[in-house]
Design a protein around this motif. Structure first.
Motif, PDB file in Angstrom:
ATOM      1  N   LEU A  14       0.826  -1.211   0.000  1.00  0.00           N
ATOM      2  CA  LEU A  14       0.000   0.000   0.000  1.00  0.00           C
ATOM      3  C   LEU A  14       0.855   1.253   0.000  1.00  0.00           C
ATOM      4  O   LEU A  14       0.518   2.250  -0.660  1.00  0.00           O
ATOM      5  CB  LEU A  14      -0.960  -0.001   1.195  1.00  0.00           C
ATOM      6  N   LEU A  19      -1.373   4.326  -1.671  1.00  0.00           N
ATOM      7  CA  LEU A  19      -2.763   4.255  -1.253  1.00  0.00           C
ATOM      8  C   LEU A  19      -2.869   4.848   0.153  1.00  0.00           C
ATOM      9  O   LEU A  19      -2.073   4.506   1.018  1.00  0.00           O
ATOM     10  CB  LEU A  19      -3.251   2.809  -1.258  1.00  0.00           C
ATOM     11  N   TYR A  21      -3.441   5.200   3.726  1.00  0.00           N
ATOM     12  CA  TYR A  21      -3.784   4.392   4.890  1.00  0.00           C
ATOM     13  C   TYR A  21      -3.017   4.897   6.097  1.00  0.00           C
ATOM     14  O   TYR A  21      -2.031   5.616   5.979  1.00  0.00           O
ATOM     15  CB  TYR A  21      -3.488   2.901   4.654  1.00  0.00           C
ATOM     16  N   HIS A  37     -12.919   3.074   7.355  1.00  0.00           N
ATOM     17  CA  HIS A  37     -12.714   4.192   6.440  1.00  0.00           C
ATOM     18  C   HIS A  37     -12.913   5.479   7.225  1.00  0.00           C
ATOM     19  O   HIS A  37     -13.871   5.604   7.984  1.00  0.00           O
ATOM     20  CB  HIS A  37     -13.723   4.122   5.289  1.00  0.00           C
ATOM     21  N   LEU A  42      -7.809   4.840   4.751  1.00  0.00           N
ATOM     22  CA  LEU A  42      -8.068   3.522   5.301  1.00  0.00           C
ATOM     23  C   LEU A  42      -7.302   3.405   6.612  1.00  0.00           C
ATOM     24  O   LEU A  42      -6.081   3.522   6.638  1.00  0.00           O
ATOM     25  CB  LEU A  42      -7.605   2.440   4.323  1.00  0.00           C
ATOM     26  N   ILE A  55      -7.972  -6.302   4.709  1.00  0.00           N
ATOM     27  CA  ILE A  55      -7.251  -5.056   4.430  1.00  0.00           C
ATOM     28  C   ILE A  55      -7.151  -4.866   2.923  1.00  0.00           C
ATOM     29  O   ILE A  55      -7.406  -3.779   2.400  1.00  0.00           O
ATOM     30  CB  ILE A  55      -5.845  -5.051   5.065  1.00  0.00           C
ATOM     31  N   GLU A  58     -10.634  -3.863   1.435  1.00  0.00           N
ATOM     32  CA  GLU A  58     -11.015  -2.477   1.734  1.00  0.00           C
ATOM     33  C   GLU A  58     -10.080  -1.498   1.036  1.00  0.00           C
ATOM     34  O   GLU A  58     -10.519  -0.442   0.584  1.00  0.00           O
ATOM     35  CB  GLU A  58     -11.062  -2.242   3.238  1.00  0.00           C
ATOM     36  N   ALA A  59      -8.814  -1.830   0.899  1.00  0.00           N
ATOM     37  CA  ALA A  59      -7.898  -0.987   0.119  1.00  0.00           C
ATOM     38  C   ALA A  59      -8.363  -0.916  -1.331  1.00  0.00           C
ATOM     39  O   ALA A  59      -8.241   0.126  -1.987  1.00  0.00           O
ATOM     40  CB  ALA A  59      -6.474  -1.536   0.198  1.00  0.00           C
ATOM     41  N   TYR A  62     -10.569   2.011  -2.169  1.00  0.00           N
ATOM     42  CA  TYR A  62      -9.859   3.265  -2.442  1.00  0.00           C
ATOM     43  C   TYR A  62      -9.244   3.233  -3.831  1.00  0.00           C
ATOM     44  O   TYR A  62      -9.287   4.218  -4.568  1.00  0.00           O
ATOM     45  CB  TYR A  62      -8.763   3.511  -1.396  1.00  0.00           C
ATOM     46  N   ALA A  63      -8.676   2.102  -4.187  1.00  0.00           N
ATOM     47  CA  ALA A  63      -7.978   1.988  -5.463  1.00  0.00           C
ATOM     48  C   ALA A  63      -8.903   2.168  -6.655  1.00  0.00           C
ATOM     49  O   ALA A  63      -8.517   2.786  -7.645  1.00  0.00           O
ATOM     50  CB  ALA A  63      -7.263   0.641  -5.535  1.00  0.00           C
ATOM     51  N   ARG A  70     -13.017   9.702  -3.694  1.00  0.00           N
ATOM     52  CA  ARG A  70     -12.221   9.007  -2.686  1.00  0.00           C
ATOM     53  C   ARG A  70     -12.278   9.666  -1.318  1.00  0.00           C
ATOM     54  O   ARG A  70     -12.346   8.996  -0.300  1.00  0.00           O
ATOM     55  CB  ARG A  70     -10.770   8.937  -3.150  1.00  0.00           C
ATOM     56  N   SER A 102      -8.557  -6.780  -5.260  1.00  0.00           N
ATOM     57  CA  SER A 102      -7.938  -7.499  -4.145  1.00  0.00           C
ATOM     58  C   SER A 102      -7.388  -8.845  -4.600  1.00  0.00           C
ATOM     59  O   SER A 102      -6.356  -9.300  -4.090  1.00  0.00           O
ATOM     60  CB  SER A 102      -8.913  -7.657  -2.972  1.00  0.00           C
TER      61      SER A 102
END
Length: 169
Positions: A14, A19, A21, A37, A42, A55, A58-59, A62-63, A70, A102
């Motif tokens: 990440l 990203l 987080y 969130h 994140l 993880i 949920e990432a 965002y991606a 976002r 993911s």
């Protein structure tokens, strides 16, 4: 408790892809234990994470999220995160795209698909999703192509961009 080595690999990944987080601690229960969130970031409470694949998933939100949206990812994004109607409609497709993202991330990191599709997730459909993705199917990866994230020559699960930059707004 989740696999700490996997979590470390995920957090390094990440960071590499920029990203947003933050590792933090929180006591309240969340939709997925240890992951929440918070206004476009994140947040991860490592001690509370039960499945490292959560993880990644949920990432993935965002991606694949519309870049202009976002910042609005907050709380339980299915109920409170994106308030206006256009964004709610996008969330349905982005859920599928986050799932495919993911999977691509797990493969990139050398994880089995069981990390993402663990026994406690996906409403009992984990095994069928694993089978679908392993056989070239699965959900959401056409959207990754539409978002110009998959590698044009090699296709899914090979990614040319890990964060969506294409906006349809």
């Amino acid at each position: 408790m989740a696999n700490l080595d996997q979590i470390k690999q995920i957090l390094e990944f990440l960071s590499e892809i920029n990203l947003p987080y933050q590792v933090t601690q929180f006591e309240e229960d969340t939709f997925l234990p240890g992951v929440r969130h918070n206004k476009g970031v994140l947040e991860i409470s490592i001690e509370k994470v039960q499945y490292s694949g959560d993880i990644l998933h949920e990432a993935g939100h965002y991606a694949v999220c519309e870049p202009t949206e976002r910042q609005f990812l907050d709380g339980n994004i299915y109920k409170t995160g994106l308030q206006h109607q256009r964004a709610k409609q996008q969330m349905m497709g982005e859920e599928m795209a986050a799932t495919a993202w993911s999977v691509a991330a797990a493969i990139h990191l050398g994880f089995s698909l069981q990390v993402v599709f663990h026994e406690a997730g996906f409403r009992g459909a984990s095994e069928s999703l694993i089978t679908a993705f392993e056989n070239g199917g699965g959900i959401g990866h056409p959207l990754l192509g539409a978002y110009q994230m998959t590698c044009p020559k090699r296709g899914f699960p090979h990614m040319s961009a890990w964060i969506r930059t294409l906006s349809w707004a």
